[in-house]
Design a protein around this motif. Sequence first.
Motif, PDB file in Angstrom:
ATOM      1  N   SER A  80       0.806  -1.214   0.000  1.00 30.69           N
ATOM      2  CA  SER A  80       0.000   0.000   0.000  1.00 30.69           C
ATOM      3  C   SER A  80       0.848   1.277   0.000  1.00 30.69           C
ATOM      4  O   SER A  80       0.520   2.247  -0.678  1.00 30.69           O
TER       5      SER A  80
ATOM      6  N   PHE B 293      -5.341  -3.165  -0.050  1.00 30.26           N
ATOM      7  CA  PHE B 293      -4.587  -3.379   1.188  1.00 30.26           C
ATOM      8  C   PHE B 293      -5.279  -2.726   2.385  1.00 30.26           C
ATOM      9  O   PHE B 293      -5.315  -3.295   3.474  1.00 30.26           O
ATOM     10  N   GLU B 294      -5.787  -1.509   2.169  1.00 32.21           N
ATOM     11  CA  GLU B 294      -6.324  -0.727   3.291  1.00 32.21           C
ATOM     12  C   GLU B 294      -7.646  -0.072   2.873  1.00 32.21           C
ATOM     13  O   GLU B 294      -7.642   0.968   2.221  1.00 32.21           O
ATOM     14  N   ASN B 295      -8.736  -0.679   3.248  1.00 24.25           N
ATOM     15  CA  ASN B 295     -10.047  -0.104   2.946  1.00 24.25           C
ATOM     16  C   ASN B 295     -10.447   0.831   4.088  1.00 24.25           C
ATOM     17  O   ASN B 295     -11.395   0.596   4.812  1.00 24.25           O
ATOM     18  N   ASP B 296      -9.675   1.918   4.227  1.00 24.37           N
ATOM     19  CA  ASP B 296      -9.908   2.820   5.351  1.00 24.37           C
ATOM     20  C   ASP B 296     -10.407   4.177   4.871  1.00 24.37           C
ATOM     21  O   ASP B 296     -10.436   4.467   3.667  1.00 24.37           O
TER      22      ASP B 296
ATOM     23  N   THR C  15      -7.896   6.488   2.750  1.00 22.61           N
ATOM     24  CA  THR C  15      -7.674   6.012   1.380  1.00 22.61           C
ATOM     25  C   THR C  15      -8.842   6.390   0.484  1.00 22.61           C
ATOM     26  O   THR C  15      -8.657   6.863  -0.649  1.00 22.61           O
TER      27      THR C  15
END
Length: 240
Positions: free
Chosen positions: A125, A154-157, A160
Amino acid sequence: MDFNKLYVIPIIFLVFFYCSKGLSLEYIIILLIFTLIFVYIIIQYFFDNKLVNYITFLVLLLNCFLSFFNNDWLIFIIMIILLVYLLFFKIGDILYNLANLFYNRANNISLMFCNLAMKFGVNQSDIFKMKGDILLEKEDYEGAFECYKHVLYFENDSNTINDIAVSLEYMKKYDEALNYYDNSLNINPNNVLTLNNKAILLIKLKKYDEALSILNKVLNIDENNITAMENRKKIINKIK
């Protein structure tokens, strides 16, 4: 492949090196044990484990120079082989760290190293986020959008998704950008960065009431938020 398992080969060659110097087996074993304990303690308590790769590389490089100047050609060739061996497995990480080194200092160079690192298999990421930020600054909004979308694997935050919304806003895809801002806020309703960004877009779309409501929420979370205060003032002046 787990790189840590590859250290068995340098250790074997280190034993060979000690043997070539005429040391006894007992002395070699004792020397190796103390060396490994010393290195382990230093790495565990003083360094990031990623530095193990650089420590190993520098030690091999030093041995390479010493063997060259001492005309010890067998050891020199072995050290060269080991250096190439380590570089082959870690070249992607080295390129990534170089990209990070030049990030926000010389972004064109950083972008070059990002692309090279990706070609050598770096797929994480951080590197896509870095490349996206650089492309956004270079006004390659579609490229930035693709990088940020990849980060989602990688990062479903919240942050992002906010980055994706920003790239869409620059591409003037305002409805899609608003949807992504809302998705970001669904994950973290108090994400001040996303709230401010959404409010700024709403101001651009002349939806002042919605923007003012969001900015008031930001100031409830952070009463000293300069961005929210400045944009709230702009809306009040426009309404007047």
